[in-house]
Write an enzyme that holds these catalytic residues in place. Structure first.
Site, short mmCIF file in Angstrom:
data_model
loop_
_atom_site.label_atom_id
_atom_site.label_comp_id
_atom_site.label_asym_id
_atom_site.label_seq_id
_atom_site.Cartn_x
_atom_site.Cartn_y
_atom_site.Cartn_z
N ASN A 219 2.54 37.93 11.29
CA ASN A 219 2.54 38.92 10.13
C ASN A 219 3.74 39.07 9.82
OD1 ASN A 219 1.93 41.04 8.48
ND2 ASN A 219 1.12 42.44 10.14
N LYS B 49 4.61 41.15 7.26
CA LYS B 49 4.66 42.53 6.78
C LYS B 49 5.67 42.30 5.65
CE LYS B 49 4.08 44.30 11.34
NZ LYS B 49 4.35 45.22 12.64
N HIS C 170 -4.97 46.42 9.73
CA HIS C 170 -3.60 46.53 10.42
C HIS C 170 -3.50 47.94 10.70
CE1 HIS C 170 0.12 46.42 11.64
NE2 HIS C 170 0.17 45.05 12.14
N GLU D 40 -0.99 49.54 10.58
CA GLU D 40 -0.19 50.23 9.43
C GLU D 40 -0.90 50.50 8.10
OE1 GLU D 40 3.64 47.62 11.06
OE2 GLU D 40 2.77 47.13 9.40
N GLU E 232 -4.26 45.11 18.84
CA GLU E 232 -3.12 45.51 18.78
C GLU E 232 -2.91 46.97 19.17
OE1 GLU E 232 -0.59 43.15 15.76
OE2 GLU E 232 -1.82 44.45 14.67
N GLY F 79 6.24 46.70 17.35
CA GLY F 79 7.39 46.96 16.83
C GLY F 79 8.58 47.91 17.74
N SER G 25 4.50 43.52 20.14
CA SER G 25 5.86 42.85 20.55
C SER G 25 5.73 41.66 21.57
CB SER G 25 6.29 44.11 21.53
OG SER G 25 6.81 45.19 20.69
#
Length: 247
Positions: free
Chosen positions: A10, A12, A94, A96, A164, A170, A210
């Site tokens: 991904n 992003k 996702h 986010e 996730e 991250g 990560s």
């Protein structure tokens, strides 16, 4: 078993024409494990570029799309448009998108159903926040998010689930292989009890959060981890080592 290992990258909101061209060259050169399915999630402006530069063996995914084919939805893109560009995949739900853009379980489920109906394959993301994990809510949250999708989806053959844990995305914190395996096993049990044993056995559940070249092999060895959805590391040459984690 027989679930084909699947690794998604991904990207992003990263990259430009020059860096994406370089990244596509690196991926094309590989070598990538032929037993692993590879998909990269590219920013929308560069989807055609990435598709034109990558071999057909590497899938290209949009990072989002809407729940209808066309209309007055400024700023949105539809699965029909993605298909028109020769793309086969989309990443939906996702964390986010959920946290920053307020996407609900129900909206994500509707998007997944529409993308599948239009012939796309979907990486559907779920996962808990740190507060939810510390409150012992990990399974409840993941099951709630999955249940919303299950209410809309009858054929799971083109769905990959990406677990996730939001606290690991991250942050440099990774769920231990044991923590990840525990949630993956619980999700598989949920599918057995709420969808079917066949779907439970067949559906691929990726781990994301990560993932690096340093930890990917230990994660890949777990029986219910069927691949990865990789963020930051997918922009680096080490992504090739992650793709090859089972070799």
């Amino acid at each position: 078993m027989g679930r084909k290992f699947c690794v998604g990258g991904n990207w992003k909101m990263n990259g430009d024409k020059a860096s994406i061209t370089e990244l596509c060259k690196t991926l094309s050169a590989g070598p990538l494990d032929p037993n692993t399915e590879v998909v990269v999630g590219c920013p929308a402006p560069y989807l055609s570029l990435a598709r034109s530069l990558l071999p057909e063996t590497i899938g290209v995914a949009a990072q989002n799309c809407y729940k209808v084919a066309k209309g007055a939805f400024t700023g949105e893109i539809s699965p029909a448009m993605l298909k028109d560009l020769g793309l086969g995949w989309v990443i939906l739900g996702h964390s986010e998108r959920r946290a920053i853009f307020g996407e609900t379980d129900e909206l994500i489920a509707e998007k997944v159903a529409h993308a599948l109906a239009e012939g796309l394959k979907v990486i559907a993301c779920i996962g808990e926040t740190l507060q939810e994990r510390e409150a012992g809510q990990t399974e409840a949250v993941c099951f709630r998010q999955t249940k919303a999708i299950a209410a809309q989806v009858k054929d799971w053959s083109n769905v990959v689930i990406a677990y996730e844990p939001v606290w690991a995305i991250g942050t440099g914190k990774t769920a231990t292989p044991e923590q990840a395996q525990e949630v993956h096993a619980a999700l598989r049990k949920w599918f057995t009890e709420n969808v079917s044993a066949d779907v439970s056995n067949a559906i691929r559940i990726q781990y994301g959060g990560s993932v690096t070249a340093a930890n990917c092999r230990e994660l890949a060895a777990k029986p219910d981890i069927d691949g990865f959805l990789v963020g930051g590391a997918s922009l680096k040459p080490e992504f090739i080592q992650i793709v090859n984690a089972r070799q």
